[in-house]
Scaffold this motif. Structure first.
Motif, PDB file in Angstrom:
ATOM      1  N   GLU A   1       0.811  -1.222   0.000  1.00  0.00           N
ATOM      2  CA  GLU A   1       0.000   0.000   0.000  1.00  0.00           C
ATOM      3  C   GLU A   1       0.843   1.270   0.000  1.00  0.00           C
ATOM      4  O   GLU A   1       0.348   2.344  -0.353  1.00  0.00           O
ATOM      5  CB  GLU A   1      -0.910   0.011   1.232  1.00  0.00           C
ATOM      6  N   THR A   2       2.107   1.190   0.385  1.00  0.00           N
ATOM      7  CA  THR A   2       2.938   2.386   0.554  1.00  0.00           C
ATOM      8  C   THR A   2       3.676   2.721  -0.734  1.00  0.00           C
ATOM      9  O   THR A   2       4.380   1.869  -1.283  1.00  0.00           O
ATOM     10  CB  THR A   2       3.951   2.170   1.689  1.00  0.00           C
ATOM     11  N   PRO A   3       3.552   3.952  -1.228  1.00  0.00           N
ATOM     12  CA  PRO A   3       4.277   4.344  -2.444  1.00  0.00           C
ATOM     13  C   PRO A   3       5.789   4.326  -2.221  1.00  0.00           C
ATOM     14  O   PRO A   3       6.271   4.387  -1.089  1.00  0.00           O
ATOM     15  CB  PRO A   3       3.776   5.776  -2.711  1.00  0.00           C
ATOM     16  N   ILE A   4       6.518   4.274  -3.320  1.00  0.00           N
ATOM     17  CA  ILE A   4       7.980   4.270  -3.268  1.00  0.00           C
ATOM     18  C   ILE A   4       8.522   5.584  -3.814  1.00  0.00           C
ATOM     19  O   ILE A   4       7.832   6.316  -4.528  1.00  0.00           O
ATOM     20  CB  ILE A   4       8.570   3.104  -4.074  1.00  0.00           C
ATOM     21  N   THR A   5       9.773   5.864  -3.457  1.00  0.00           N
ATOM     22  CA  THR A   5      10.531   6.922  -4.114  1.00  0.00           C
ATOM     23  C   THR A   5      11.736   6.279  -4.791  1.00  0.00           C
ATOM     24  O   THR A   5      12.307   5.321  -4.269  1.00  0.00           O
ATOM     25  CB  THR A   5      10.992   8.007  -3.125  1.00  0.00           C
ATOM     26  N   VAL A   6      12.111   6.812  -5.941  1.00  0.00           N
ATOM     27  CA  VAL A   6      13.210   6.241  -6.729  1.00  0.00           C
ATOM     28  C   VAL A   6      14.207   7.339  -7.061  1.00  0.00           C
ATOM     29  O   VAL A   6      13.828   8.438  -7.482  1.00  0.00           O
ATOM     30  CB  VAL A   6      12.681   5.599  -8.029  1.00  0.00           C
ATOM     31  N   ASP A   7      15.474   7.046  -6.850  1.00  0.00           N
ATOM     32  CA  ASP A   7      16.545   7.991  -7.155  1.00  0.00           C
ATOM     33  C   ASP A   7      17.604   7.265  -7.969  1.00  0.00           C
ATOM     34  O   ASP A   7      18.191   6.278  -7.505  1.00  0.00           O
ATOM     35  CB  ASP A   7      17.157   8.546  -5.860  1.00  0.00           C
ATOM     36  N   VAL A   8      17.844   7.743  -9.184  1.00  0.00           N
ATOM     37  CA  VAL A   8      18.831   7.135 -10.072  1.00  0.00           C
ATOM     38  C   VAL A   8      20.016   8.076 -10.207  1.00  0.00           C
ATOM     39  O   VAL A   8      19.853   9.244 -10.566  1.00  0.00           O
ATOM     40  CB  VAL A   8      18.233   6.849 -11.461  1.00  0.00           C
ATOM     41  N   ASP A   9      21.198   7.571  -9.907  1.00  0.00           N
ATOM     42  CA  ASP A   9      22.440   8.322 -10.115  1.00  0.00           C
ATOM     43  C   ASP A   9      23.022   7.850 -11.436  1.00  0.00           C
ATOM     44  O   ASP A   9      23.718   6.832 -11.500  1.00  0.00           O
ATOM     45  CB  ASP A   9      23.411   8.075  -8.966  1.00  0.00           C
ATOM     46  N   GLU A  10      22.721   8.576 -12.500  1.00  0.00           N
ATOM     47  CA  GLU A  10      23.127   8.162 -13.839  1.00  0.00           C
ATOM     48  C   GLU A  10      24.643   8.120 -13.976  1.00  0.00           C
ATOM     49  O   GLU A  10      25.199   7.239 -14.626  1.00  0.00           O
ATOM     50  CB  GLU A  10      22.531   9.106 -14.887  1.00  0.00           C
TER      51      GLU A  10
END
Length: 355
Positions: free
Chosen positions: A183-192
């Protein structure tokens, strides 16, 4: 087209799988990595060496008895060809001249954080400083349990699985899954630039699954953090924090009232459609409690086997489906899709966004 990234370090074994040479004898340890059969053994000085697991004469595996280790050499059990730790043949049966071409491919090896890493690809590109780290597995103040399960499925399916933990609610209920995970949304961080990926899910008020209730002793609802750090294509670290609801880290970053678990997966292709699923669970609490270690070991092994069963089924589905099948992705797949892009870039191959 191969799906395996070359010129890459992969975990080949745990250090304890490659036996020390106390008596000078024994046999080499064999494992197929990225389609290449490799034999591993320790020299008398304790260093791990890795070379092709095929004798140059008639291809008999050097990790297969009656092949054996003698001093700092490995002797083929079929015809007696003998190789040094550098892969060069030093003796052949029936003659004193050793053919100049009698040498095995040798692989760069690094032993770090309890893992034995092997470099697949051009050895001139093997930078030991680029091996990704999981220091908690061998760090003072942490206790670790570990294992490995063979997976009859491609490595990309395991990457998808680990980067979308919403499946815990459905596949791992009764172990690590609760409704709040899905039920909990995620956060995504990409270090290109670094080529790394972080996926986070913080639950302020969640049920405490048995995995944490039985290991920490918490009986009420919890604050549960899941912070994934993925170094494509092969090392996954889940930084897990649990504490009673409302208990947060201190302003200076210290967290004496939280329980911390590092779940590490090393994802190593065996072939295009099979994978070595290395897993480890490190904790910073109940360090000397063997009952907690036993519980976490068996519980996590059960969870891994549940994943293996599901992914083995998925591999058979993919192998039999018609061309052009379109899969559907949603918000929780953001991390998995980012990982696919990073891995495709490493492989220097175009990405199929629908696979």
């Amino acid at each position: 087209m191969t799906s395996i990234v070359r010129d890459q370090w992969y975990v080949a074994a745990y250090g304890h799988e490659i036996a020390p040479r106390d008596g000078g004898g024994g046999t080499a340890f064999g494992r197929t990595i990225c389609g290449e059969p490799i034999s591993f053994w320790r020299t008398s000085g304790g260093e791990v060496t890795a070379m092709s697991d095929r004798c140059v004469h008639r291809r008999f595996p050097l990790s297969q008895a009656p092949s054996r280790l003698v001093a700092d050499t490995v002797v083929c059990g079929y015809h007696g060809f003998t190789y040094g730790a550098d892969g060069v043949c030093v003796a052949v049966p029936g003659q004193t001249r050793v053919p100049r071409s009698a040498r095995l491919r040798r692989y760069p090896v690094v032993e770090l954080d309890g893992f034995v890493w092997v470099f697949i690809g051009d050895p001139d590109r093997a930078d030991a400083g680029s091996v990704p780290r999981a220091p908690w597995l061998a760090l003072e103040g942490w206790t670790t349990v570990c294992g490995m399960e063979p997976l009859a499925a491609r490595a990309s399916l395991l990457v998808d699985n680990l980067l979308d933990l919403s499946h815990e609610t459905y596949l791992h209920g009764g172990y690590i899954g609760t409704p709040e995970v899905a039920e909990t949304p995620i956060t995504v961080d990409v270090d290109e630039q670094a080529g790394t990926l972080r996926v986070s899910r913080h639950m302020a008020d969640a049920g405490c699954p048995p995995f944490y209730a039985r290991s920490t002793g918490i009986t009420e609802r919890i604050t549960r953090w899941q912070d994934i750090e993925f170094t494509p294509p092969c090392l996954y670290r889940l930084h897990s924090r649990v504490a009673p609801v409302g208990v947060e880290p201190n302003a200076d970053g210290s967290d004496p009232d939280g329980f911390h678990v590092k779940v590490v997966y090393a994802i190593t292709p065996e072939t295009e459609t099979s994978t070595h699923d290395f897993w480890a669970v490190a904790r910073d609490f109940a360090l000397d409690d063997t009952s907690v270690s036993d519980y976490l070991r068996e519980s996590n092994r059960t969870v891994v086997r549940q994943d293996v069963t599901a992914l083995d089924v998925l591999e058979r589905v993919l192998a039999s489906e018609p061309d052009g099948y379109q899969e559907l992705s949603i918000d929780i797949d953001t991390g998995s899709l980012a990982a696919r892009r990073l891995i495709a870039r490493l492989a220097d191959a175009p990405i199929d966004s629908d696979r």
